[in-house]
Design a protein around this motif. Structure first.
Motif, mmCIF file in Angstrom:
data_model
loop_
_atom_site.group_PDB
_atom_site.id
_atom_site.type_symbol
_atom_site.label_atom_id
_atom_site.label_comp_id
_atom_site.label_asym_id
_atom_site.label_seq_id
_atom_site.Cartn_x
_atom_site.Cartn_y
_atom_site.Cartn_z
ATOM 1 N N THR A 50 -26.008 -92.037 -89.340
ATOM 2 C CA THR A 50 -25.516 -93.407 -89.151
ATOM 3 C C THR A 50 -26.294 -94.090 -88.035
ATOM 4 O OG1 THR A 50 -23.330 -92.555 -89.750
ATOM 5 C CG2 THR A 50 -23.450 -94.807 -88.935
ATOM 6 N N CYS A 51 -26.526 -93.366 -86.957
ATOM 7 C CA CYS A 51 -27.315 -93.937 -85.858
ATOM 8 C C CYS A 51 -28.720 -94.294 -86.319
ATOM 9 C CB CYS A 51 -27.383 -92.953 -84.690
ATOM 10 S SG CYS A 51 -25.841 -92.774 -83.764
ATOM 11 N N ARG A 72 -17.408 -95.885 -85.060
ATOM 12 C CA ARG A 72 -16.819 -94.565 -84.794
ATOM 13 C C ARG A 72 -17.761 -93.451 -85.249
ATOM 14 N NH1 ARG A 72 -13.111 -90.620 -86.488
ATOM 15 N NH2 ARG A 72 -11.511 -90.144 -84.909
ATOM 16 N N ASP A 73 -18.355 -93.607 -86.430
ATOM 17 C CA ASP A 73 -19.290 -92.593 -86.921
ATOM 18 C C ASP A 73 -20.483 -92.456 -85.981
ATOM 19 O OD1 ASP A 73 -17.649 -92.185 -89.095
ATOM 20 O OD2 ASP A 73 -18.876 -93.349 -90.497
ATOM 21 N N LEU A 113 -19.372 -90.602 -82.780
ATOM 22 C CA LEU A 113 -19.173 -89.163 -82.972
ATOM 23 C C LEU A 113 -20.505 -88.435 -83.086
ATOM 24 C CD1 LEU A 113 -16.098 -89.123 -85.390
ATOM 25 C CD2 LEU A 113 -16.147 -88.444 -82.977
ATOM 26 N N GLU A 114 -21.470 -89.046 -83.764
ATOM 27 C CA GLU A 114 -22.805 -88.443 -83.818
ATOM 28 C C GLU A 114 -23.402 -88.328 -82.418
ATOM 29 O OE1 GLU A 114 -23.956 -90.264 -88.250
ATOM 30 O OE2 GLU A 114 -25.095 -90.861 -86.474
ATOM 31 N N GLN A 148 -15.296 -98.343 -88.446
ATOM 32 C CA GLN A 148 -15.660 -97.016 -88.936
ATOM 33 C C GLN A 148 -17.131 -96.711 -88.688
ATOM 34 O OE1 GLN A 148 -13.387 -94.700 -90.230
ATOM 35 N NE2 GLN A 148 -15.159 -93.375 -89.790
ATOM 36 N N VAL A 149 -17.997 -97.709 -88.883
ATOM 37 C CA VAL A 149 -19.417 -97.497 -88.581
ATOM 38 C C VAL A 149 -19.597 -97.162 -87.114
ATOM 39 C CG1 VAL A 149 -21.698 -98.578 -88.494
ATOM 40 C CG2 VAL A 149 -20.226 -98.946 -90.473
#
Length: 327
Positions: A307-308, A237-238, A241-242, A234-235
């Motif tokens: 997240t990045c 993937r987030d 997407l960012e 999930q991390v």
């Protein structure tokens, strides 16, 4: 045709060996240390597909010994390029092309860029603009590296999978120089398509690297674990997407969706990313060219990438504590 591989480690050694084996290209390798000494004494040995081939390209310790080339293939890590650019000058004649086979966003990225950021210098990979000035992007041919290889021991390259080097001009043209390079690589046994939108492919490869590499450095996990563990997946993937939002704001088109890209990484299996390998071996980590650059570009297009940013701060701290990152 004169082709010089500057920094002939695993990928550079693979390319040099197959080009030299074909025999109709004058191949020069610039290397150093025990690897150079072994190649000068015994030739360059390539282990690939169950075959063991020894070739004897010209192997030298400096660009000055190599002289002016038609193509210079750069296979260094991105953070090594600013220091290497002055050393490369003896290789460059008026028409020498530089084949940028470097992970991440390259120094030439905004040269001939079809948008509002044309000729912008990317500070994360070219902090003071030295690379842009010394290796002017008009020389650049983009190259996306897909093979996996390693230096098994000095002078010996172990090729494990992949045979594609996608090529592209910054302006999207099918120039004579990029077509000639493509033909030489194809004759040597590689797949070397020329793409009109090389930046799209740069981002698709970067898409996985910007997430899986730093996560692996933080957790010690291989790709199968990162993609299989719900939290780490999930991390990743987030982050992806960012980054996709940033790339699309800059005109990039992603030809696959994020879950297909993650599935592709999962198929690689229990593979240690290059950043994790560098951390374990005490070598400089490629943090800024893979993730710092995404945060820099997010600021350029005014997009939040929380997240990045978080993972970037953590992996930089991890790198500093291990003596593998100095900023």
């Amino acid at each position: 045709m004169r082709i010089c591989v500057f920094g002939a480690g695993a990928i550079g050694g693979l390319m040099a060996a197959k080009l030299a084996a074909k025999g109709d290209v004058e191949v020069t390798v610039v290397a150093r240390g025990p690897h150079l000494a072994a190649m000068q004494a015994n030739g360059l040995r390539l282990r690939s597909g169950g075959q063991d081939t020894v070739v004897h390209p010209r192997c030298v310790g400096s660009a000055a010994e190599a002289g002016v080339q038609d193509y210079v293939v750069v296979t260094l890590k991105a953070h090594a390029l600013p220091g290497a650019a002055p050393q490369m000058q003896p290789l460059l004649g008026p028409d020498t092309a530089i084949v940028s086979a470097v992970n991440g966003i390259p120094w030439w990225y905004f040269y001939k860029h079809p948008g509002g950021f044309e000729d912008h210098r990317v500070a994360s990979v070219d902090p003071d603009g030295k690379v842009w000035e010394m290796l002017h992007p008009s020389r650049a041919i983009g190259a996306i590296v897909y093979p996996a290889a390693e230096v098994a021991e000095p002078g010996i390259i172990e090729h494990t999978y992949g045979d594609r080097f996608t090529l592209g001009e910054p302006d999207g043209s099918r120039s004579a120089r990029v077509n000639a390079l493509s033909e030489a690589l194809i004759a040597a046994g590689f797949k070397a398509p020329v793409r009109p939108k090389i930046r799209d492919e740069i981002w698709v490869k970067l898409w996985g690297n910007l997430a899986f590499n730093p996560i692996s450095a933080l957790t010690g996990a291989t790709l199968d674990v990162i993609t299989g563990d719900p939290g780490q997946r999930q991390v990743a993937r987030d982050m992806m997407l960012e980054a996709q939002a940033v790339g699309e704001k800059l005109g990039v088109r992603f030809g696959i969706d994020v879950d297909k890209r993650i599935a592709g990484a999962a198929e690689v299996g229990a593979h240690k990313t290059s950043m994790l390998q560098d951390l374990e071996r005490g070598r400089p980590m490629e943090i800024d060219a893979l993730l710092g650059v995404v945060v820099e570009m997010a600021e350029m297009v005014d997009l939040p990438v929380p997240t990045c940013r978080t993972v970037l701060a953590l992996v930089r701290a991890r790198g500093r504590s291990a003596g593998c990152y100095s900023g």
